[in-house]
Design a protein around this motif. Sequence first.
Motif, PDB file in Angstrom:
ATOM      1  N   VAL A 113       0.848  -1.188   0.000  1.00 21.85           N
ATOM      2  CA  VAL A 113       0.000   0.000   0.000  1.00 21.85           C
ATOM      3  C   VAL A 113       0.885   1.240   0.000  1.00 21.85           C
ATOM      4  N   VAL A 114       0.853   1.990  -1.103  1.00 17.23           N
ATOM      5  CA  VAL A 114       1.550   3.266  -1.215  1.00 17.23           C
ATOM      6  C   VAL A 114       0.483   4.332  -1.395  1.00 17.23           C
ATOM      7  N   ALA A 115       0.460   5.306  -0.486  1.00 13.56           N
ATOM      8  CA  ALA A 115      -0.633   6.281  -0.512  1.00 13.56           C
ATOM      9  C   ALA A 115      -0.191   7.575   0.180  1.00 13.56           C
ATOM     10  N   LYS A 116      -1.053   8.584   0.095  1.00 13.62           N
ATOM     11  CA  LYS A 116      -0.756   9.901   0.668  1.00 13.62           C
ATOM     12  C   LYS A 116      -1.479  10.160   1.990  1.00 13.62           C
ATOM     13  N   GLY A 117      -2.221   9.191   2.451  1.00 12.53           N
ATOM     14  CA  GLY A 117      -3.124   9.473   3.553  1.00 12.53           C
ATOM     15  C   GLY A 117      -2.515   9.614   4.927  1.00 12.53           C
ATOM     16  N   ARG A 118      -1.337   8.993   5.187  1.00  7.27           N
ATOM     17  CA  ARG A 118      -0.909   8.891   6.579  1.00  7.27           C
ATOM     18  C   ARG A 118       0.501   9.383   6.875  1.00  7.27           C
TER      19      ARG A 118
END
Length: 240
Positions: A113-118
């Motif tokens: 999971v690669v994301a900008k949320g955390r």
Amino acid sequence: MKPFLVLQLRPETEASDDEFAAILAKGGLTEGEVRRVRLDCETLGAVRLDDYAGVIVGGGPGCVSDAPEDKTPVEARIEAAVLGLMPEVAERDFPFLGCCYGIGILGKALGGVVAKGRYGEPVGTSACRVVEADPLLEGVAPEFDAFVGHKEAMEVLPEGCVRLVESAPCPNQMVRYGANVYATQFHPEADAAGFETRIRVYRNKGYFDPAEADGLIAMCRAAQVTEPEKILRNFVARYG
């Protein structure tokens, strides 16, 4: 020795040239010991990994977690070129060091999971801590500051990945897949002068308020960032 394949993603020549010079200097390499490919303006073509000692992927302003429609054609082409290498890199456990953007590439290639949320971090330094011994961390202090500035992060470790370095804002600061595939969220090649160049180049790219640029440059000049470059030097020494 075989050359290292250095893949660069930055479309800004000043930032790209500065990053390349830093990789050479901090890795203890000469231009004759690498093959440099600027993916923003060059085609990678077929790559025979056996021709290289290892692969080093630099940073860049793109984000693998962006929706396809939000990526420029250049960003999409760069991402596809690097991702195209990853199945063989992972399957063969081929020496690989992804810096900043490279950890997103590794995470995406392995189904993480690669994301900008955390776990995004503003431009500046991050207090990092070694949590697992590794040959690339030989001689690196147990706690050290590193230059960071990222909108996305590896939020969940893919299967087969081990966390090597963490920070409070971003737990996956450095990871290893298998025995020889590495990625860092921080910049192992960056020093204060190099980060000052990037602050000037990317001041309007959404990493920070442009009005904060001078203050960030002053902060970088005052920072004591010396340990991360040892990781790059250890990678070159181990595989070169």
